[in-house]
Design a protein around this motif. Structure first.
Motif, mmCIF file in Angstrom:
data_model
loop_
_atom_site.group_PDB
_atom_site.id
_atom_site.type_symbol
_atom_site.label_atom_id
_atom_site.label_comp_id
_atom_site.label_asym_id
_atom_site.label_seq_id
_atom_site.Cartn_x
_atom_site.Cartn_y
_atom_site.Cartn_z
ATOM 1 N N CYS A 49 0.649 -1.099 -0.041
ATOM 2 C CA CYS A 49 -0.039 0.086 0.315
ATOM 3 C C CYS A 49 0.866 1.613 -0.416
ATOM 4 C CB CYS A 49 -1.002 -0.149 0.977
ATOM 5 S SG CYS A 49 -2.100 -2.017 0.980
ATOM 6 N N THR A 50 2.309 1.490 -0.675
ATOM 7 C CA THR A 50 3.291 2.162 -0.542
ATOM 8 C C THR A 50 2.445 3.821 -1.495
ATOM 9 O OG1 THR A 50 4.608 1.501 -2.081
ATOM 10 C CG2 THR A 50 4.827 1.152 0.527
ATOM 11 N N GLY A 51 2.452 4.494 -0.792
ATOM 12 C CA GLY A 51 2.202 5.907 -2.014
ATOM 13 C C GLY A 51 0.695 6.274 -1.608
ATOM 14 N N THR A 87 -2.311 10.573 -2.741
ATOM 15 C CA THR A 87 -3.903 11.306 -3.142
ATOM 16 C C THR A 87 -3.179 12.635 -2.472
ATOM 17 O OG1 THR A 87 -4.814 9.057 -1.748
ATOM 18 C CG2 THR A 87 -6.160 11.513 -0.834
ATOM 19 N N GLY A 88 -2.551 12.882 -1.397
ATOM 20 C CA GLY A 88 -2.012 14.152 -1.212
ATOM 21 C C GLY A 88 -1.745 15.162 -2.693
ATOM 22 N N LEU A 143 -5.055 15.990 -4.769
ATOM 23 C CA LEU A 143 -5.532 16.363 -3.631
ATOM 24 C C LEU A 143 -4.459 18.048 -4.511
ATOM 25 C CD1 LEU A 143 -6.512 15.966 -0.339
ATOM 26 C CD2 LEU A 143 -7.832 16.540 -2.687
ATOM 27 N N VAL A 144 -3.567 18.585 -3.931
ATOM 28 C CA VAL A 144 -2.363 19.455 -4.244
ATOM 29 C C VAL A 144 -2.418 19.789 -5.836
ATOM 30 C CG1 VAL A 144 -0.328 20.788 -4.714
ATOM 31 C CG2 VAL A 144 -1.185 19.257 -2.892
ATOM 32 N N LEU A 145 -2.555 19.374 -6.428
ATOM 33 C CA LEU A 145 -2.654 19.614 -8.430
ATOM 34 C C LEU A 145 -4.221 20.252 -8.580
ATOM 35 C CD1 LEU A 145 -0.956 16.434 -9.881
ATOM 36 C CD2 LEU A 145 -0.274 18.527 -9.754
ATOM 37 N N ALA A 146 -4.963 19.724 -7.658
ATOM 38 C CA ALA A 146 -6.558 20.645 -8.230
ATOM 39 C C ALA A 146 -6.814 21.326 -7.645
ATOM 40 C CB ALA A 146 -7.577 19.151 -7.529
ATOM 41 N N VAL A 147 -6.348 21.527 -6.570
ATOM 42 C CA VAL A 147 -5.933 22.846 -5.728
ATOM 43 C C VAL A 147 -4.930 23.910 -6.990
ATOM 44 C CG1 VAL A 147 -5.511 24.754 -4.618
ATOM 45 C CG2 VAL A 147 -6.228 22.974 -3.465
ATOM 46 N N ALA A 148 -4.051 23.624 -7.355
ATOM 47 C CA ALA A 148 -3.068 24.018 -8.611
ATOM 48 C C ALA A 148 -4.259 24.290 -9.635
ATOM 49 C CB ALA A 148 -1.826 23.521 -8.901
#
Length: 145
Positions: free
Chosen positions: A2-4, A9-10, A13-18
């Motif tokens: 389950c790495t990553g 997810t982070g 979310l950062v790309l969606a905000v950008a």
């Protein structure tokens, strides 16, 4: 195994905000120029030929993105429908999922104002959330079965 998950997810979310912020900047500049489309912005800033370049680039980008998203939905929705509703017909088939998704994805193309893209961005965020929930449900089902 389950790495990553957290980093992925982070990052999403950062790309969606950008993306949302960059669309807001483009919208502010368009209002300053009095432009109502990407093509009009390109024409005003770099001349008439650049408006055509922008239209062609948008067509290529959106076509590839739409096909990718439709294939993902076509692969994921039938199994989700089977788990949720216990049926595998109609929209719950791969062909039905792709067809209904194509219809839903084509509706934003009827928007004529640039500021209306904020609704499309919100819809894209909802779609990403939906896909993430499917992946998480499959992970939980795999881990606990």
């Amino acid at each position: 195994r389950c790495t990553g998950w957290l980093a992925g997810t982070g990052t999403l979310l950062v790309l969606a905000v950008a993306s949302s912020w960059s669309l807001e900047l483009i919208d502010m500049r368009a209002r300053d120029l009095g432009a109502t489309s990407y093509e009009a912005i390109g024409k005003m800033l770099y001349g008439p030929w650049f408006g055509l370049v922008i239209e062609l680039l948008l067509f290529v980008l959106l076509s590839v993105a739409q096909v990718t998203f439709l294939v993902l939905l076509g692969d994921m929705l039938p199994s989700l429908c089977a788990h949720a509703f216990g049926s595998a017909g109609g929209v719950c088939t791969r062909r039905g999922s792709i067809g209904m998704s194509l219809l839903a994805a084509s509706l934003p193309s009827l928007l004529s104002r640039l500021h209306a893209l904020r609704h499309v961005s919100f819809g894209s965020l909802l779609c990403l959330t939906f896909l993430l929930s499917i992946v998480l449900l499959e992970l939980v089902r795999h881990v606990f079965s």
